[in-house]
Scaffold this active site. Structure first.
Site, PDB file in Angstrom:
ATOM      1  N   GLU A 104      25.771  -6.520 -29.594  1.00  0.00           N
ATOM      2  CA  GLU A 104      24.706  -6.010 -30.447  1.00  0.00           C
ATOM      3  C   GLU A 104      23.343  -6.129 -29.753  1.00  0.00           C
ATOM      4  O   GLU A 104      23.205  -6.847 -28.752  1.00  0.00           O
ATOM      5  CB  GLU A 104      24.685  -6.788 -31.762  1.00  0.00           C
ATOM      6  CG  GLU A 104      25.969  -6.686 -32.581  1.00  0.00           C
ATOM      7  CD  GLU A 104      26.092  -5.369 -33.338  1.00  0.00           C
ATOM      8  OE1 GLU A 104      25.581  -4.343 -32.863  1.00  0.00           O
ATOM      9  OE2 GLU A 104      26.724  -5.377 -34.411  1.00  0.00           O
TER      10      GLU A 104
ATOM     11  N   HIS B 192      24.713  -0.318 -28.893  1.00  0.00           N
ATOM     12  CA  HIS B 192      25.610  -1.383 -28.454  1.00  0.00           C
ATOM     13  C   HIS B 192      26.837  -0.817 -27.764  1.00  0.00           C
ATOM     14  O   HIS B 192      27.263   0.311 -28.032  1.00  0.00           O
ATOM     15  CB  HIS B 192      25.996  -2.313 -29.620  1.00  0.00           C
ATOM     16  CG  HIS B 192      26.933  -1.733 -30.630  1.00  0.00           C
ATOM     17  ND1 HIS B 192      26.534  -1.369 -31.899  1.00  0.00           N
ATOM     18  CD2 HIS B 192      28.255  -1.484 -30.577  1.00  0.00           C
ATOM     19  CE1 HIS B 192      27.569  -0.918 -32.574  1.00  0.00           C
ATOM     20  NE2 HIS B 192      28.631  -0.966 -31.793  1.00  0.00           N
TER      21      HIS B 192
END
Length: 260
Positions: free
Chosen positions: A143, A138
């Site tokens: 994410e 990330h």
């Protein structure tokens, strides 16, 4: 994408800070994108040294932080506003009012995110964005599975990220579940991206970033599409790169005028 492989974290910080110093000297009102986490700390250490010992002047520069936790009280030592202040702003001569952070305590989070995007645009966009990379690939707090066109917004952290960040808190129970983060599309708007990574724990993520397919499962891989990305890593973080010897050869034989 240029990949620079150096000996250790100190060398990574020195070279990355050198790129920032050249920008600030040539463009005193440069807009910097500021990251937190462990990997950028040697960069800030070197920038502080350049300011103290060589007079590097940040007085006309401005900055935008990548992200902020949601729900931490103002002044909390692990809020990213405080980390940026402690590690960078207080150590150089940049005007604190010119360093901006996402508002993780706003009552209207969506409105605050839109306002942050507008503030970056009003400043003329980010000239150089400092990035780290998570162990799962990330960037910012985008994410795995994040939209590669996303803008500043609220995100829920994975449990892996919360575990990774628990070292900064008394316990994992105190790590927030939510953050406000610049989106992937926001990051991609920066004119130059300098990503730093150190340690063997980041090796697979660096491999995915540089040599893997472009996929939302390794969000950083989208930087393969960025026109000016510099990836600066130590030997441990480069340990599974298939073309590591080639990247070293390229960097060692660059024309002196080329820069990063």
């Amino acid at each position: 994408m240029e990949v620079v492989i150096l000996r250790d974290a100190r060398d990574v910080g020195r070279v990355a800070a050198g790129a920032i110093a050249r920008l600030v000297r040539s463009t005193p009102d440069a807009v910097l994108g500021l990251a937190t986490g462990s990997s950028p700390l040697p960069v800030y250490d070197e920038l502080a040294r350049l300011h103290a010992q060589e007079g590097l002047d940040f007085s006309r520069a401005s900055g935008f932080a990548l992200d902020e936790y949601v729900g931490l009280p103002e002044g909390h030592p692990q809020s990213y506003r405080e980390v940026i202040r402690r590690e960078f702003t207080d150590r150089v001569d940049i005007e604190p009012s010119r360093v901006h952070s996402p508002d993780g305590s706003a009552e209207d989070i969506e409105g605050a995110c839109a306002a942050y995007e507008e503030a970056i645009a009003a400043a003329g966009g980010v000239d150089l964005q400092i990035l780290g990379i998570g162990s799962d690939g990330h960037i910012g707090f985008n994410e795995p599975g994040s939209s590669l066109a996303s803008r500043t917004r609220i995100k829920t952290l994975t449990e892996q990220t919360r575990r990774d960040n628990a070292r900064f808190f008394p316990s994992i129970a105190e790590v927030p579940h939510h953050v406000v983060t610049q989106g992937v599309g926001t990051i991609m708007d920066a004119r130059h991206v300098v990503l730093v990574a150190t340690g063997a724990r980041k090796a697979e993520a660096v491999h995915g970033l540089v040599e893997g397919p472009v996929t939302a499962m390794c969000v950083a891989s989208v930087l393969q599409f960025h026109p000016h990305t510099t990836v600066i890593v130590d030997s441990a973080a480069a340990s599974v790169l298939r073309l590591a010897d080639y990247y070293r050869h390229v960097y060692e034989n660059k024309p002196p005028w080329q820069g990063l």
